[in-house]
Design a protein around this motif. Structure first.
Motif, mmCIF file in Angstrom:
data_model
loop_
_atom_site.group_PDB
_atom_site.id
_atom_site.type_symbol
_atom_site.label_atom_id
_atom_site.label_comp_id
_atom_site.label_asym_id
_atom_site.label_seq_id
_atom_site.Cartn_x
_atom_site.Cartn_y
_atom_site.Cartn_z
ATOM 1 N N GLU A 36 0.863 -1.190 0.000
ATOM 2 C CA GLU A 36 0.000 0.000 0.000
ATOM 3 C C GLU A 36 0.895 1.234 0.000
ATOM 4 O O GLU A 36 1.701 1.410 0.902
ATOM 5 N N SER A 45 -9.745 5.592 -3.054
ATOM 6 C CA SER A 45 -11.159 5.852 -3.378
ATOM 7 C C SER A 45 -12.079 5.447 -2.230
ATOM 8 O O SER A 45 -13.130 6.070 -2.024
ATOM 9 N N THR A 46 -11.698 4.410 -1.512
ATOM 10 C CA THR A 46 -12.626 3.880 -0.497
ATOM 11 C C THR A 46 -13.094 4.942 0.502
ATOM 12 O O THR A 46 -14.298 5.152 0.646
ATOM 13 N N GLY A 52 -22.817 4.355 -0.653
ATOM 14 C CA GLY A 52 -24.159 3.892 -1.024
ATOM 15 C C GLY A 52 -24.172 2.385 -1.276
ATOM 16 O O GLY A 52 -23.241 1.839 -1.865
ATOM 17 N N VAL A 179 4.462 0.009 -5.341
ATOM 18 C CA VAL A 179 4.884 -0.918 -6.398
ATOM 19 C C VAL A 179 5.090 -0.097 -7.664
ATOM 20 O O VAL A 179 4.202 0.667 -8.060
ATOM 21 N N GLN A 345 -19.762 -1.414 -2.348
ATOM 22 C CA GLN A 345 -20.836 -2.343 -2.004
ATOM 23 C C GLN A 345 -20.537 -3.772 -2.452
ATOM 24 O O GLN A 345 -21.120 -4.718 -1.939
HETATM 25 C C1 LIG Z 1 -16.760 10.110 -4.962
HETATM 26 C C2 LIG Z 1 -16.963 8.637 -4.970
HETATM 27 C C3 LIG Z 1 -18.185 8.097 -4.599
HETATM 28 C C4 LIG Z 1 -18.370 6.726 -4.584
HETATM 29 N N1 LIG Z 1 -19.568 6.235 -4.153
HETATM 30 C C5 LIG Z 1 -19.734 4.893 -4.059
HETATM 31 C C6 LIG Z 1 -20.930 4.363 -3.526
HETATM 32 O O1 LIG Z 1 -21.830 5.093 -3.136
HETATM 33 N N2 LIG Z 1 -21.039 3.011 -3.428
HETATM 34 C C7 LIG Z 1 -20.046 2.170 -3.839
HETATM 35 O O2 LIG Z 1 -20.208 0.959 -3.752
HETATM 36 N N3 LIG Z 1 -18.903 2.647 -4.354
HETATM 37 C C8 LIG Z 1 -18.724 3.980 -4.474
HETATM 38 N N4 LIG Z 1 -17.577 4.488 -4.994
HETATM 39 C C9 LIG Z 1 -16.599 3.559 -5.557
HETATM 40 C C10 LIG Z 1 -15.776 2.902 -4.483
HETATM 41 O O3 LIG Z 1 -15.263 3.880 -3.618
HETATM 42 C C11 LIG Z 1 -14.638 2.123 -5.136
HETATM 43 O O4 LIG Z 1 -15.165 1.262 -6.133
HETATM 44 C C12 LIG Z 1 -13.890 1.277 -4.120
HETATM 45 O O5 LIG Z 1 -13.529 2.058 -3.008
HETATM 46 C C13 LIG Z 1 -12.656 0.689 -4.776
HETATM 47 O O6 LIG Z 1 -11.854 0.104 -3.776
HETATM 48 P P1 LIG Z 1 -10.377 -0.272 -4.124
HETATM 49 O O7 LIG Z 1 -9.814 -0.959 -2.939
HETATM 50 O O8 LIG Z 1 -10.328 -0.973 -5.436
HETATM 51 O O9 LIG Z 1 -9.665 1.137 -4.396
HETATM 52 P P2 LIG Z 1 -8.928 2.106 -3.376
HETATM 53 O O10 LIG Z 1 -9.704 2.340 -2.158
HETATM 54 O O11 LIG Z 1 -8.495 3.297 -4.168
HETATM 55 O O12 LIG Z 1 -7.664 1.259 -2.976
HETATM 56 C C14 LIG Z 1 -6.599 1.060 -3.885
HETATM 57 C C15 LIG Z 1 -5.331 1.265 -3.103
HETATM 58 O O13 LIG Z 1 -4.228 0.960 -3.939
HETATM 59 C C16 LIG Z 1 -3.154 1.799 -3.541
HETATM 60 N N5 LIG Z 1 -2.212 1.810 -4.646
HETATM 61 C C17 LIG Z 1 -2.405 2.308 -5.891
HETATM 62 N N6 LIG Z 1 -1.305 2.131 -6.645
HETATM 63 C C18 LIG Z 1 -0.402 1.498 -5.863
HETATM 64 C C19 LIG Z 1 0.919 1.064 -6.087
HETATM 65 N N7 LIG Z 1 1.515 1.229 -7.274
HETATM 66 N N8 LIG Z 1 1.600 0.484 -5.070
HETATM 67 C C20 LIG Z 1 0.993 0.312 -3.841
HETATM 68 N N9 LIG Z 1 -0.277 0.714 -3.586
HETATM 69 C C21 LIG Z 1 -0.965 1.296 -4.590
HETATM 70 C C22 LIG Z 1 -3.828 3.142 -3.317
HETATM 71 O O14 LIG Z 1 -3.056 3.965 -2.501
HETATM 72 C C23 LIG Z 1 -5.137 2.723 -2.658
HETATM 73 O O15 LIG Z 1 -5.075 2.774 -1.253
HETATM 74 C C24 LIG Z 1 -17.332 5.861 -4.998
HETATM 75 C C25 LIG Z 1 -16.107 6.380 -5.374
HETATM 76 C C26 LIG Z 1 -15.911 7.762 -5.354
HETATM 77 C C27 LIG Z 1 -14.576 8.306 -5.750
#
Ligand SMILES: Cc1cc2nc3c(=O)[nH]c(=O)nc-3n(C[C@H](O)[C@H](O)[C@H](O)COP(=O)(O)OP(=O)(O)OC[C@H]3O[C@@H](n4cnc5c(N)ncnc54)[C@H](O)[C@@H]3O)c2cc1C
Length: 388
Positions: A36, A45-46, A52, A179, A345
């Motif tokens: 991370e 993004s989380t 929702g 990474v 979700q």
């Molecule tokens: C404004 C907004 C509103 C949303 N509303 C909703 C909603 O109402 N309901 C819903 O279900 N979803 C919603 N979403 C979508 C949801 O937030 C995402 O689909 C979800 O959080 C994705 O999770 P993730 O773990 O894939 O991404 P992230 O939470 O972004 O986690 C990815 C992680 O990877 C890390 N990372 C990236 N590149 C590297 C690297 N090269 N090396 C090491 N670490 C790295 C980042 O730092 C990050 O912490 C919303 C998103 C946004 C932006």
């Protein structure tokens, strides 16, 4: 050897951490290392999500993902408790409501039938029913709505922390480094290279890097149609409180709103070019959201904007849905990104199913083959009629 793991996960957000937790909770005994780059999750993004939760989808695979995740979220606080310390995710099952103008109603009726066939208790509401849910709603131009009472909203940051905490307890190692590239040897993944030049080796690498995931993949010649797309959220307060707490409500214009504590948040699907950008603009609220809010609920006329933020969708440009599974012709390289606006979700079900796929080579709880990487080449897209 030191820099060796059995499974490397890139990205410790809700998706990567749910996968890490599920792998270990399902009995995987090897070493799981999560990389991370953003230790305080400032830009992930989380924590920037609206939180929702809905089951009102129009494809069987998305409905199943949500149905499964709902059961997990309902019991999350207790299931994820450590030493009797529960995880408070503030899941408010206040419903999810799509408002419809006349011409949308036949489409919503079709959606409801599919949802009901898949075991989701959604209802098509008439104008008068809507006022029982939101007494202040202006229904002049509204014909009805599609509603699911079991859905609602939750606190995404706490869900993510719940998964991280439990994954660590089960033995996952979190390494707070970036990474920089994937290591491959012909058609086999070998591990990752870090920004400081160190290498970590593993026969399985899972890319859960969210809005940054496609850059890593593309640089290893393993492209996927996902781009970072900025999305803003605005928090506001009003003078005269509403009679009831709101469901997550989607206006026919695409503006959505819900309670946040005793205040409110709102957002919309703005037309914007893909980029990494975390600026939010007060003027967007005033110009694009406030007039719609004020028209829909009189109390919102006196909305006072308090703060805002912007986060990134990992936006799948082809069909706006998650891309899950092993990348063809690159053994051991798994992906879980492209969630667009609905990864939060889906995280519980995705974590469970990816754990199964990685450990046993096949899905068991839900068949998520429809979301495979190959669907783009095969032109077998998952077209949702309700993605915002
Ligand atoms: C404004 C907004 C509103 C949303 N509303 C909703 C909603 O109402 N309901 C819903 O279900 N979803 C919603 N979403 C979508 C949801 O937030 C995402 O689909 C979800 O959080 C994705 O999770 P993730 O773990 O894939 O991404 P992230 O939470 O972004 O986690 C990815 C992680 O990877 C890390 N990372 C990236 N590149 C590297 C690297 N090269 N090396 C090491 N670490 C790295 C980042 O730092 C990050 O912490 C919303 C998103 C946004 C932006």
């Amino acid at each position: 050897m030191q820099n060796k793991a059995d499974i490397i996960i890139i990205g410790g957000g809700v998706i990567g951490s749910s996968i890490a937790y599920n792998l270990l909770n399902d009995g995987f005994t090897g070493k799981v290392v999560v990389f991370e780059k953003d230790g305080i999750y400032e830009f992930a993004s989380t924590p920037r999500s609206a939180g929702g939760f809905r089951q009102l989808y129009t494809t069987a695979v998305n409905i199943q993902l949500s149905k499964y995740s709902l059961q997990i979220y309902k019991n999350f606080s207790k299931t994820m408790a450590i030493d009797e310390e529960e995880v408070e995710i503030d899941f408010k099952q206040r419903g999810y409501l799509f408002l419809a103008v006349d011409e949308m109603m036949p489409r919503f009726e079709k959606h409801m039938k599919l949802q009901n066939e898949n075991g989701v208790n959604s209802q098509l509401l008439q104008k008068s029913d809507l006022l029982n849910i939101i007494p202040e709603l202006n229904v002049e131009d509204i014909a009805g709505g599609l509603y699911c009472s079991e859905s609602g909203y939750l606190d995404p940051y706490s869900v993510m922390q719940g998964y991280i905490r439990y994954a660590k307890k089960l033995g996952a190692e979190y390494v707070y480094d970036e990474v920089s590239s994937l290591l491959t040897d012909q058609d086999q993944i070998k591990g990752v290279k870090l920004a400081d030049g160190r290498e970590y080796h593993a026969p399985i690498v899972v890319n859960c890097a969210g809005a940054w995931a496609s850059f890593l993949s593309e640089n290893a010649n393993l492209p996927l149609p996902v781009v970072p797309l900025p999305r803003q959220i605005f928090q506001f307060d009003i003078e005269k409180p509403l009679q009831k707490y709101l469901p997550l409500t989607m206006d026919p214009t695409g503006v959505y709103f819900r309670h946040e504590g005793e205040k409110f948040i709102a957002g919309y699907a703005e037309e914007i070019k893909p980029k990494i950008d975390f600026k939010w603009r007060r003027s967007d609220f005033i110009d694009n959201i406030w007039p719609i809010l004020a028209n829909r609920i009189e109390n919102f006329e006196k909305a006072k904007i308090e703060r805002g933020w912007s986060g990134l969708y990992d936006f799948n440009t082809k069909d706006h849905n998650a891309i899950l599974g092993e990348y063809p012709k690159m053994k051991g390289y798994f992906v879980a990104f492209g969630f667009s606006g609905h990864g939060m979700q889906q995280a519980p079900a995705v974590g469970k199913c990816l754990s199964e796929l990685i450990r046993t080579g096949r899905y068991e709880s839900l068949d998520l083959t429809a979301l495979r990487v190959e669907r783009f080449e095969e032109n077998d897209l998952i077209i949702e009629d309700a993605i915002y």
